[in-house]
Design a protein around this motif. Structure first.
Motif, PDB file in Angstrom:
ATOM      1  N   PHE A  30       0.786  -1.233   0.000  1.00  0.00           N
ATOM      2  CA  PHE A  30       0.000   0.000   0.000  1.00  0.00           C
ATOM      3  C   PHE A  30       0.817   1.281   0.000  1.00  0.00           C
ATOM      4  N   GLN A  31       2.033   1.227   0.605  1.00  0.00           N
ATOM      5  CA  GLN A  31       2.761   2.486   0.797  1.00  0.00           C
ATOM      6  C   GLN A  31       4.241   2.247   1.100  1.00  0.00           C
ATOM      7  N   HIS A  32       4.992   3.344   1.012  1.00  0.00           N
ATOM      8  CA  HIS A  32       6.426   3.318   1.302  1.00  0.00           C
ATOM      9  C   HIS A  32       6.606   3.653   2.787  1.00  0.00           C
ATOM     10  N   ILE A  60       0.960  14.709  21.734  1.00  0.00           N
ATOM     11  CA  ILE A  60      -0.002  15.808  21.506  1.00  0.00           C
ATOM     12  C   ILE A  60      -1.153  15.283  20.637  1.00  0.00           C
ATOM     13  N   TYR A  61      -0.785  14.679  19.518  1.00  0.00           N
ATOM     14  CA  TYR A  61      -1.807  14.157  18.589  1.00  0.00           C
ATOM     15  C   TYR A  61      -2.655  13.085  19.261  1.00  0.00           C
ATOM     16  N   HIS A  62      -2.013  12.126  19.914  1.00  0.00           N
ATOM     17  CA  HIS A  62      -2.773  10.991  20.454  1.00  0.00           C
ATOM     18  C   HIS A  62      -3.638  11.384  21.654  1.00  0.00           C
ATOM     19  N   VAL A 105      -8.799  -1.015  12.809  1.00  0.00           N
ATOM     20  CA  VAL A 105      -8.795  -1.489  11.419  1.00  0.00           C
ATOM     21  C   VAL A 105      -7.734  -0.725  10.646  1.00  0.00           C
ATOM     22  N   ASP A 106      -6.623  -1.356  10.356  1.00  0.00           N
ATOM     23  CA  ASP A 106      -5.594  -0.695   9.546  1.00  0.00           C
ATOM     24  C   ASP A 106      -5.427  -1.500   8.260  1.00  0.00           C
ATOM     25  N   ILE A 107      -5.334  -0.794   7.154  1.00  0.00           N
ATOM     26  CA  ILE A 107      -5.244  -1.471   5.865  1.00  0.00           C
ATOM     27  C   ILE A 107      -3.913  -2.225   5.718  1.00  0.00           C
ATOM     28  N   ASP A 108      -2.909  -1.798   6.494  1.00  0.00           N
ATOM     29  CA  ASP A 108      -1.547  -2.272   6.222  1.00  0.00           C
ATOM     30  C   ASP A 108      -0.919  -2.956   7.450  1.00  0.00           C
ATOM     31  N   GLU A 136      -7.743  -4.565   7.044  1.00  0.00           N
ATOM     32  CA  GLU A 136      -8.521  -4.359   5.822  1.00  0.00           C
ATOM     33  C   GLU A 136      -8.813  -2.883   5.648  1.00  0.00           C
ATOM     34  N   ASP A 137      -9.411  -2.551   4.522  1.00  0.00           N
ATOM     35  CA  ASP A 137      -9.727  -1.155   4.227  1.00  0.00           C
ATOM     36  C   ASP A 137     -10.844  -0.685   5.158  1.00  0.00           C
ATOM     37  N   GLY A 138     -10.598   0.403   5.869  1.00  0.00           N
ATOM     38  CA  GLY A 138     -11.586   0.932   6.807  1.00  0.00           C
ATOM     39  C   GLY A 138     -12.884   1.318   6.124  1.00  0.00           C
ATOM     40  N   LEU A 139     -12.789   1.762   4.886  1.00  0.00           N
ATOM     41  CA  LEU A 139     -13.980   2.149   4.118  1.00  0.00           C
ATOM     42  C   LEU A 139     -14.915   0.955   3.999  1.00  0.00           C
ATOM     43  N   SER A 156      -6.113   8.407  10.376  1.00  0.00           N
ATOM     44  CA  SER A 156      -5.713   7.917   9.049  1.00  0.00           C
ATOM     45  C   SER A 156      -4.567   8.740   8.472  1.00  0.00           C
ATOM     46  N   THR A 157      -4.096   8.293   7.339  1.00  0.00           N
ATOM     47  CA  THR A 157      -3.166   9.087   6.549  1.00  0.00           C
ATOM     48  C   THR A 157      -3.966  10.184   5.839  1.00  0.00           C
ATOM     49  N   ASP A 158      -3.281  10.986   5.038  1.00  0.00           N
ATOM     50  CA  ASP A 158      -3.932  12.114   4.350  1.00  0.00           C
ATOM     51  C   ASP A 158      -4.858  11.616   3.236  1.00  0.00           C
ATOM     52  N   GLY A 161      -3.733   8.411  -1.756  1.00  0.00           N
ATOM     53  CA  GLY A 161      -3.239   7.051  -1.506  1.00  0.00           C
ATOM     54  C   GLY A 161      -4.303   6.257  -0.781  1.00  0.00           C
ATOM     55  N   PRO A 162      -3.889   5.306   0.084  1.00  0.00           N
ATOM     56  CA  PRO A 162      -4.866   4.394   0.706  1.00  0.00           C
ATOM     57  C   PRO A 162      -5.886   5.095   1.585  1.00  0.00           C
ATOM     58  N   GLY A 163      -5.568   6.316   2.075  1.00  0.00           N
ATOM     59  CA  GLY A 163      -6.466   7.017   2.995  1.00  0.00           C
ATOM     60  C   GLY A 163      -7.595   7.767   2.297  1.00  0.00           C
ATOM     61  N   THR A 224       5.805  18.764  14.253  1.00  0.00           N
ATOM     62  CA  THR A 224       6.353  18.112  13.050  1.00  0.00           C
ATOM     63  C   THR A 224       5.328  17.928  11.927  1.00  0.00           C
ATOM     64  N   TYR A 225       4.110  18.434  12.096  1.00  0.00           N
ATOM     65  CA  TYR A 225       3.134  18.364  10.999  1.00  0.00           C
ATOM     66  C   TYR A 225       3.176  19.674  10.201  1.00  0.00           C
ATOM     67  N   PRO A 226       2.808  19.623   8.920  1.00  0.00           N
ATOM     68  CA  PRO A 226       2.899  20.834   8.095  1.00  0.00           C
ATOM     69  C   PRO A 226       2.254  22.053   8.770  1.00  0.00           C
TER      70      PRO A 226
HETATM   71  N1  SAM Z   1      -1.005  10.230  13.143  1.00  0.00           N
HETATM   72  C1  SAM Z   1      -0.932  10.043  11.774  1.00  0.00           C
HETATM   73  C2  SAM Z   1      -1.093  11.233  10.906  1.00  0.00           C
HETATM   74  O1  SAM Z   1      -2.129  11.904  10.938  1.00  0.00           O
HETATM   75  O2  SAM Z   1      -0.164  11.549  10.185  1.00  0.00           O
HETATM   76  C3  SAM Z   1      -1.690   8.868  11.302  1.00  0.00           C
HETATM   77  C4  SAM Z   1      -0.843   7.693  11.641  1.00  0.00           C
HETATM   78  S1  SAM Z   1      -1.410   6.096  11.353  1.00  0.00           S
HETATM   79  C5  SAM Z   1       0.170   5.364  11.102  1.00  0.00           C
HETATM   80  C6  SAM Z   1      -2.205   6.097   9.775  1.00  0.00           C
HETATM   81  C7  SAM Z   1      -2.598   4.695   9.364  1.00  0.00           C
HETATM   82  O3  SAM Z   1      -3.728   4.747   8.495  1.00  0.00           O
HETATM   83  C8  SAM Z   1      -1.514   3.928   8.601  1.00  0.00           C
HETATM   84  O4  SAM Z   1      -1.057   2.870   9.391  1.00  0.00           O
HETATM   85  C9  SAM Z   1      -2.219   3.450   7.323  1.00  0.00           C
HETATM   86  O5  SAM Z   1      -1.861   2.134   6.951  1.00  0.00           O
HETATM   87  C10 SAM Z   1      -3.672   3.560   7.743  1.00  0.00           C
HETATM   88  N2  SAM Z   1      -4.615   3.671   6.612  1.00  0.00           N
HETATM   89  C11 SAM Z   1      -4.505   4.422   5.488  1.00  0.00           C
HETATM   90  N3  SAM Z   1      -5.580   4.216   4.696  1.00  0.00           N
HETATM   91  C12 SAM Z   1      -6.387   3.335   5.340  1.00  0.00           C
HETATM   92  C13 SAM Z   1      -7.636   2.734   5.020  1.00  0.00           C
HETATM   93  N4  SAM Z   1      -8.267   3.005   3.875  1.00  0.00           N
HETATM   94  N5  SAM Z   1      -8.177   1.856   5.905  1.00  0.00           N
HETATM   95  C14 SAM Z   1      -7.545   1.572   7.074  1.00  0.00           C
HETATM   96  N6  SAM Z   1      -6.345   2.114   7.416  1.00  0.00           N
HETATM   97  C15 SAM Z   1      -5.781   2.980   6.571  1.00  0.00           C
END
Ligand code: SAM
Length: 283
Positions: A30-32, A60-62, A105-108, A136-139, A156-158, A161-163, A224-226
């Motif tokens: 799914f990703q690098h 802070i985020y968590h 539920v994490d896709i990866d 699996e895919d959260g969607l 999730s990620t941004d 991609g998978p997010g 460390t976030y944009p």
């Molecule tokens: N704190 C982080 C941020 O906002 O930058 C998020 C970190 S967490 C590692 C993000 C997770 O979302 C990744 O492990 C990624 O595999 C997962 N992810 C991305 N797309 C997804 C999807 N469609 N379903 C489930 N998990 C997904």
């Protein structure tokens, strides 16, 4: 020779951290995925060249993604996390004894395995008996549930991609159905400052407000976030994040936190004018 991690926050703005070593550099289906070691931020995880977390500022985020909704409904029992593969969200949630079940539920699966090996400070509670991992895919996972969760956290990620699917109307609509009448949805809402991110933020907000009667946004400073300025979305069927804040119940839990506190809870919902204008545009 000096080694630097550099992330493009915009085509003309870059953010760099001096790196001691690179511990992981692999491509999953799914990703690098990379993990680096640094002096200033400790270890940090990147996915597709974007910062996910660092050991030094992840609290802070968590804390903000977990304690804000939990202080509004401290009696939440069933929690769903979409994404969250590093385990930081689980770590904060398992501190609430009243939570009976956490589905993550994490896709990866590879992200989770790498975090278990290299980022024990966030992944340390993934083995808690209440935590059930699904790869699996959260969607797709969230389709078909009704009244099944008191809290859904989209960590999730941004939205590329998978997010990507986790920022769609379909996804938010299924989350609404999956939530109990007192249910709360919290999601990471991108940053308001840089246009490419703020665009994604207003689009996500527009979709959420079409579905949830209560839809608010709160903020935190994450170095460390944009831009360092990060937003979270709070949506629910009937609980308001400010008037329903249960300060007494949350204080009685006696949780120690490094960023979150009850005054900050209220303050985090007080947004700068330019952010209010962006959210107004989302109408
Ligand atoms: N704190 C982080 C941020 O906002 O930058 C998020 C970190 S967490 C590692 C993000 C997770 O979302 C990744 O492990 C990624 O595999 C997962 N992810 C991305 N797309 C997804 C999807 N469609 N379903 C489930 N998990 C997904």
């Amino acid at each position: 020779m000096e080694l630097w991690y550099t992330e493009e926050h915009t085509p003309t703005v870059r953010f760099s951290i001096k790196v001691e070593s690179q511990l992981v550099n692999v491509r999953s289906q799914f990703q690098h995925i990379c993990v680096f070691e640094s002096e200033e931020f400790g270890r940090f995880l990147t996915l597709d060249g974007l910062m996910m977390l660092t050991e030094r500022d992840e609290f802070i985020y968590h804390e903000m993604i977990v304690h804000v909704p939990m202080a509004v409904n401290p009696s939440a029992r069933r929690v769903l996390i979409i994404g969250g593969g590093d385990g930081g969200t689980v770590r904060e949630l398992v501190r609430y004894q009243g939570i009976e079940r956490i589905d993550m539920v994490d896709i990866d699966e590879m992200v989770v395995n790498i975090c278990r090996e290299h980022l024990p400070s966030t992944s340390c509670q993934l083995g808690d008996h209440r935590v059930h991992l699904h790869f699996e895919d959260g969607l797709r996972f969230v389709r078909g549930f009704e009244n099944a969760y008191d809290l859904i956290i989209v960590d999730s990620t941004d939205p590329f991609g998978p997010g990507e699917g986790l920022f769609t109307r379909e996804f938010y609509g299924n989350c609404f159905k999956a939530l109990s009448p007192d249910g709360i949805l919290v999601n990471q809402h991108e940053n308001p400052y840089y246009e490419s991110y703020s665009h994604a933020m207003t689009r996500a907000h527009r979709r959420i407000r079409e579905i949830f009667p209560i839809h608010r946004v709160y903020q935190a400073h994450i170095p460390t976030y944009p831009s360092g300025h990060w937003l979270f979305g709070f949506a629910s069927k009937r609980r308001d994040p400010l008037s329903d804040l249960d300060s007494t119940a949350w204080s009685n839990l006696k949780l120690t936190t490094r960023y979150y506190n009850l005054n900050l809870h209220t303050g985090a919902f007080m947004l700068p004018n330019y952010v209010l204008e962006l959210l107004e545009d989302a109408k």
